[in-house]
Write an enzyme that holds these catalytic residues in place. Structure first.
Site, PDB file in Angstrom:
ATOM      1  N   CYS A  82       1.057  -0.917  -0.387  1.00 24.05           N
ATOM      2  CA  CYS A  82      -0.230  -0.133  -0.002  1.00 24.05           C
ATOM      3  C   CYS A  82       1.136   1.221  -0.112  1.00 24.05           C
ATOM      4  O   CYS A  82       1.107   1.372  -0.864  1.00 24.05           O
ATOM      5  CB  CYS A  82      -0.865   0.051   1.329  1.00 24.05           C
ATOM      6  SG  CYS A  82      -2.093   1.580   0.755  1.00 24.05           S
ATOM      7  N   HIS A 178      -2.883  -5.219   1.515  1.00 19.43           N
ATOM      8  CA  HIS A 178      -2.343  -4.830   3.299  1.00 19.43           C
ATOM      9  C   HIS A 178      -3.012  -6.941   3.190  1.00 19.43           C
ATOM     10  O   HIS A 178      -3.742  -6.908   3.736  1.00 19.43           O
ATOM     11  CB  HIS A 178      -3.650  -4.522   4.201  1.00 19.43           C
ATOM     12  CG  HIS A 178      -3.131  -2.702   3.723  1.00 19.43           C
ATOM     13  ND1 HIS A 178      -2.648  -2.202   4.852  1.00 19.43           N
ATOM     14  CD2 HIS A 178      -3.662  -1.741   3.589  1.00 19.43           C
ATOM     15  CE1 HIS A 178      -2.344  -1.222   4.789  1.00 19.43           C
ATOM     16  NE2 HIS A 178      -3.325  -0.878   4.107  1.00 19.43           N
ATOM     17  N   GLU A 180      -0.911  -8.413   5.599  1.00 18.58           N
ATOM     18  CA  GLU A 180      -0.392  -8.245   7.188  1.00 18.58           C
ATOM     19  C   GLU A 180      -2.381  -8.504   7.668  1.00 18.58           C
ATOM     20  O   GLU A 180      -2.278  -8.344   9.143  1.00 18.58           O
ATOM     21  CB  GLU A 180       0.185  -7.211   7.547  1.00 18.58           C
ATOM     22  CG  GLU A 180      -0.184  -6.122   7.701  1.00 18.58           C
ATOM     23  CD  GLU A 180      -0.487  -5.246   6.597  1.00 18.58           C
ATOM     24  OE1 GLU A 180      -1.031  -3.868   6.292  1.00 18.58           O
ATOM     25  OE2 GLU A 180      -0.208  -5.874   5.395  1.00 18.58           O
TER      26      GLU A 180
END
Length: 205
Positions: A82, A178, A180
């Site tokens: 990002c 994202h 994560e």
């Protein structure tokens, strides 16, 4: 069996803790990076999501721009997610004038358009077909950029509605979303495999 790599996560702002947690599930040694000397001994570095102008300005303040460029030149792998993808790009479009010039590492031959998928309220999750993955990846997009164009030598790994959202160039990896925040660690595993082919950068940085 190869020993786990030692990977850094830029920890100035953004979702760095979530990246650290996922990397540790693979047994990786993880260092939070805030100053140039902390790049020493790492084989890879993650630039997390967050606010790209804020992160970029802090990188300038702490002398990290040139240090990370030197880290990459010495063989270190870098993964930008990002905001991190914006920081990797050679060309950036869509920075609001009031923010001034967007600091950039100018490393990856990609053009990035900021906030291409809308504002925070337009955030969404979608299954994403990623090259080399047997099943779709549950990608989370939050004020996400898009990779509007790629140069020669850049491999496109995933698209969303014909827009490039994951790409690789040598030991550089950039994603609009994202990973994560998903609980799915396959993209982090991909990055760790890139790290295993890289030699730890010396402590003299």
């Amino acid at each position: 069996m190869n020993s786990p790599p030692t990977v850094g996560v830029l920890a100035l702002q953004g979702a760095f803790r979530e990246h650290k947690r996922l990397l540790q599930t693979f047994g990786a040694h993880v260092t939070e990076v805030r100053l140039p000397h902390q790049l020493g001994g790492l084989s890879g570095l993650i630039l997390p999501g967050g606010e790209s102008t804020t992160i970029g300005n802090l990188m300038v303040e702490y002398g990290l721009i040139s240090a990370i460029q030197e880290f990459h030149a010495a063989g270190g792998a870098i993964f930008g997610t990002c905001a991190g993808a914006i920081l990797l790009a050679r060309t950036i479009h869509g920075t609001p004038p009031q923010f001034g010039e967007q600091p950039s590492l100018d490393l990856m031959d990609i053009t990035v358009q900021r906030n291409a998928f809308g504002r925070q309220v337009d955030s969404f999750r979608t299954p994403l077909d990623v090259s080399g993955f047997e099943t779709p990846f549950p990608a989370v997009f939050i004020r996400a950029p898009v990779i509007a164009a790629v140069g020669e030598g850049v491999e496109v790994l995933a698209r969303h509605q014909d827009q490039i959202v994951l790409a690789r160039q040598g030991n550089l990896l950039a994603g609009s979303f994202h990973p994560e925040l998903t609980g799915d660690a396959r993209i982090h595993e991909l990055f760790l495999n890139m790290n295993r082919s890289a030699q730890a950068v010396g402590s003299g940085l």
